[in-house]
Design a protein around this motif. Sequence first.
Motif, PDB file in Angstrom:
ATOM      1  N   ASN A   1      17.370 -15.202  35.865  1.00 57.52           N
ATOM      2  CA  ASN A   1      18.330 -15.689  34.883  1.00 57.52           C
ATOM      3  C   ASN A   1      18.103 -17.163  34.567  1.00 57.52           C
ATOM      4  O   ASN A   1      18.058 -17.572  33.411  1.00 57.52           O
ATOM      5  N   ASP A   2      17.958 -17.988  35.587  1.00 52.21           N
ATOM      6  CA  ASP A   2      17.755 -19.419  35.381  1.00 52.21           C
ATOM      7  C   ASP A   2      16.391 -19.686  34.757  1.00 52.21           C
ATOM      8  O   ASP A   2      16.247 -20.593  33.940  1.00 52.21           O
ATOM      9  N   THR A   3      15.405 -18.920  35.122  1.00 50.80           N
ATOM     10  CA  THR A   3      14.071 -19.105  34.553  1.00 50.80           C
ATOM     11  C   THR A   3      14.081 -18.811  33.060  1.00 50.80           C
ATOM     12  O   THR A   3      13.504 -19.559  32.265  1.00 50.80           O
ATOM     13  N   GLU A   4      14.758 -17.731  32.647  1.00 47.95           N
ATOM     14  CA  GLU A   4      14.842 -17.392  31.233  1.00 47.95           C
ATOM     15  C   GLU A   4      15.557 -18.476  30.448  1.00 47.95           C
ATOM     16  O   GLU A   4      15.170 -18.803  29.323  1.00 47.95           O
ATOM     17  N   ARG A   5      16.619 -19.041  31.024  1.00 44.62           N
ATOM     18  CA  ARG A   5      17.358 -20.102  30.324  1.00 44.62           C
ATOM     19  C   ARG A   5      16.481 -21.335  30.121  1.00 44.62           C
ATOM     20  O   ARG A   5      16.452 -21.924  29.045  1.00 44.62           O
ATOM     21  N   LEU A   6      15.755 -21.713  31.154  1.00 43.03           N
ATOM     22  CA  LEU A   6      14.869 -22.874  31.045  1.00 43.03           C
ATOM     23  C   LEU A   6      13.746 -22.631  30.038  1.00 43.03           C
ATOM     24  O   LEU A   6      13.373 -23.526  29.275  1.00 43.03           O
ATOM     25  N   GLN A   7      13.230 -21.430  30.025  1.00 43.87           N
ATOM     26  CA  GLN A   7      12.194 -21.103  29.049  1.00 43.87           C
ATOM     27  C   GLN A   7      12.737 -21.157  27.624  1.00 43.87           C
ATOM     28  O   GLN A   7      12.064 -21.629  26.702  1.00 43.87           O
ATOM     29  N   HIS A   8      13.999 -20.674  27.440  1.00 43.69           N
ATOM     30  CA  HIS A   8      14.628 -20.722  26.114  1.00 43.69           C
ATOM     31  C   HIS A   8      14.832 -22.170  25.654  1.00 43.69           C
ATOM     32  O   HIS A   8      14.562 -22.512  24.502  1.00 43.69           O
ATOM     33  N   ILE A   9      15.300 -23.017  26.565  1.00 42.09           N
ATOM     34  CA  ILE A   9      15.486 -24.437  26.230  1.00 42.09           C
ATOM     35  C   ILE A   9      14.160 -25.058  25.835  1.00 42.09           C
ATOM     36  O   ILE A   9      14.063 -25.807  24.855  1.00 42.09           O
ATOM     37  N   ASN A  10      13.122 -24.753  26.589  1.00 43.58           N
ATOM     38  CA  ASN A  10      11.793 -25.293  26.312  1.00 43.58           C
ATOM     39  C   ASN A  10      11.285 -24.828  24.937  1.00 43.58           C
ATOM     40  O   ASN A  10      10.713 -25.613  24.178  1.00 43.58           O
ATOM     41  N   ASN A  11      11.524 -23.549  24.604  1.00 50.31           N
ATOM     42  CA  ASN A  11      11.086 -23.023  23.310  1.00 50.31           C
ATOM     43  C   ASN A  11      11.825 -23.681  22.150  1.00 50.31           C
ATOM     44  O   ASN A  11      11.227 -23.977  21.113  1.00 50.31           O
ATOM     45  N   VAL A  12      13.137 -23.905  22.328  1.00 49.09           N
ATOM     46  CA  VAL A  12      13.927 -24.553  21.268  1.00 49.09           C
ATOM     47  C   VAL A  12      13.420 -25.963  21.017  1.00 49.09           C
ATOM     48  O   VAL A  12      13.207 -26.381  19.876  1.00 49.09           O
ATOM     49  N   ARG A  13      13.184 -26.726  22.079  1.00 55.37           N
ATOM     50  CA  ARG A  13      12.793 -28.129  21.922  1.00 55.37           C
ATOM     51  C   ARG A  13      11.337 -28.301  21.496  1.00 55.37           C
ATOM     52  O   ARG A  13      10.963 -29.364  21.000  1.00 55.37           O
TER      53      ARG A  13
ATOM     54  N   ALA B   1      25.604 -26.710  23.151  1.00 52.31           N
ATOM     55  CA  ALA B   1      25.873 -25.488  22.387  1.00 52.31           C
ATOM     56  C   ALA B   1      24.607 -24.739  21.979  1.00 52.31           C
ATOM     57  O   ALA B   1      24.576 -23.505  22.027  1.00 52.31           O
ATOM     58  N   CYS B   2      23.567 -25.474  21.556  1.00 44.38           N
ATOM     59  CA  CYS B   2      22.366 -24.770  21.059  1.00 44.38           C
ATOM     60  C   CYS B   2      21.063 -25.362  21.592  1.00 44.38           C
ATOM     61  O   CYS B   2      19.988 -25.012  21.094  1.00 44.38           O
ATOM     62  N   TYR B   3      21.129 -26.272  22.579  1.00 49.07           N
ATOM     63  CA  TYR B   3      19.966 -26.811  23.286  1.00 49.07           C
ATOM     64  C   TYR B   3      19.062 -27.697  22.414  1.00 49.07           C
ATOM     65  O   TYR B   3      17.924 -27.964  22.791  1.00 49.07           O
ATOM     66  N   VAL B   4      19.541 -28.145  21.263  1.00 53.09           N
ATOM     67  CA  VAL B   4      18.771 -29.092  20.446  1.00 53.09           C
ATOM     68  C   VAL B   4      19.101 -30.502  20.921  1.00 53.09           C
ATOM     69  O   VAL B   4      20.258 -30.927  20.860  1.00 53.09           O
ATOM     70  N   ASP B   5      18.087 -31.209  21.390  1.00 56.33           N
ATOM     71  CA  ASP B   5      18.289 -32.545  21.958  1.00 56.33           C
ATOM     72  C   ASP B   5      18.261 -33.579  20.832  1.00 56.33           C
ATOM     73  O   ASP B   5      17.241 -34.206  20.564  1.00 56.33           O
ATOM     74  N   VAL B   6      19.401 -33.740  20.174  1.00 55.21           N
ATOM     75  CA  VAL B   6      19.486 -34.671  19.040  1.00 55.21           C
ATOM     76  C   VAL B   6      19.290 -36.110  19.509  1.00 55.21           C
ATOM     77  O   VAL B   6      18.623 -36.910  18.847  1.00 55.21           O
TER      78      VAL B   6
END
Length: 286
Positions: A61-73, A103-108
């Motif tokens: 679960n944590d690995t998928e979240r980190l991968q999603h954050i990485n993909n967004v950024r 909310a959406c992992y975009v690092d403004v």
Amino acid sequence: MGSLQESLNKFKRQQEKCQSTLKSIAGSKTSNRPTTTTPASRAVPNSTLGKSSVPAVKFSNDTERLQHINNVRKSPVGAQIKKVIHLLFESRQAFTADQINEACYVDVKGNKAVFESLAKNPKVNYDGVRFSYKSKHNVRDQKELLRLVRTYPEGIAVADLKDAYPTVMEDLQALKVGGQIWLLSNFDSQEEIAYPNDPRVPIKVDDELKELFRSIELPRDMLDIERDLQKNGMKPATNTAKRRVMAQNGNILNKPKQKKKKKAEISKRTKLTNAHLPELFRNLTG
């Protein structure tokens, strides 16, 4: 971005190390058990001990979240801006840079290109602290919508109103059903235009348009008129071809005019019950 990837790789290595440690602990426990048996004891296969010793630990679960954050950024700036605008449009709330990140992992805050593009976007309002959605027309409910349409006697495009607030399209239909506005389509672009239906609103028609309207010669045959209406996407109110066929078959009959009943006149022979009112009987017929 590099530091995030390093953290992810480090986390994966820690996972693998934890799994190997757990396996070695489970193996040492089974090997250190006494081998002497008693008559009451029963031999247990090693395979059964290995299966029920220690449950496997999952970090998926944590690995998928980190991968999603990485993909967004790692995604293009335009894609990140689109994600933030969608968040602002759907919520209609103001967000700080940290709240957008949550909310959406975009690092403004950490991405200068994203911050500058978002602050200058015509669909975004930035007050120096918070970001919010900015529609073309600042209306919030049906009353304000009607007031806005009435300021455009020559019509306002529905496309310019769609993002005003979430239920704007339902309110436009409600105003149309209530007879307060007209929704007409442009035949060239099929774009809907909202017009105010208010007799107090002055509508000026150009003289050139009036002359053009008067100069159009209508076909003499109703069949040609109906055909032209259908070509322009309008449904004729009449069906001349059908009426003519029915007339030829004798299905349309001219209804005879009903004769009007003659009013009964009062004569001397009529039995009078209101003799005490002589003014009623001045015009008695013989």
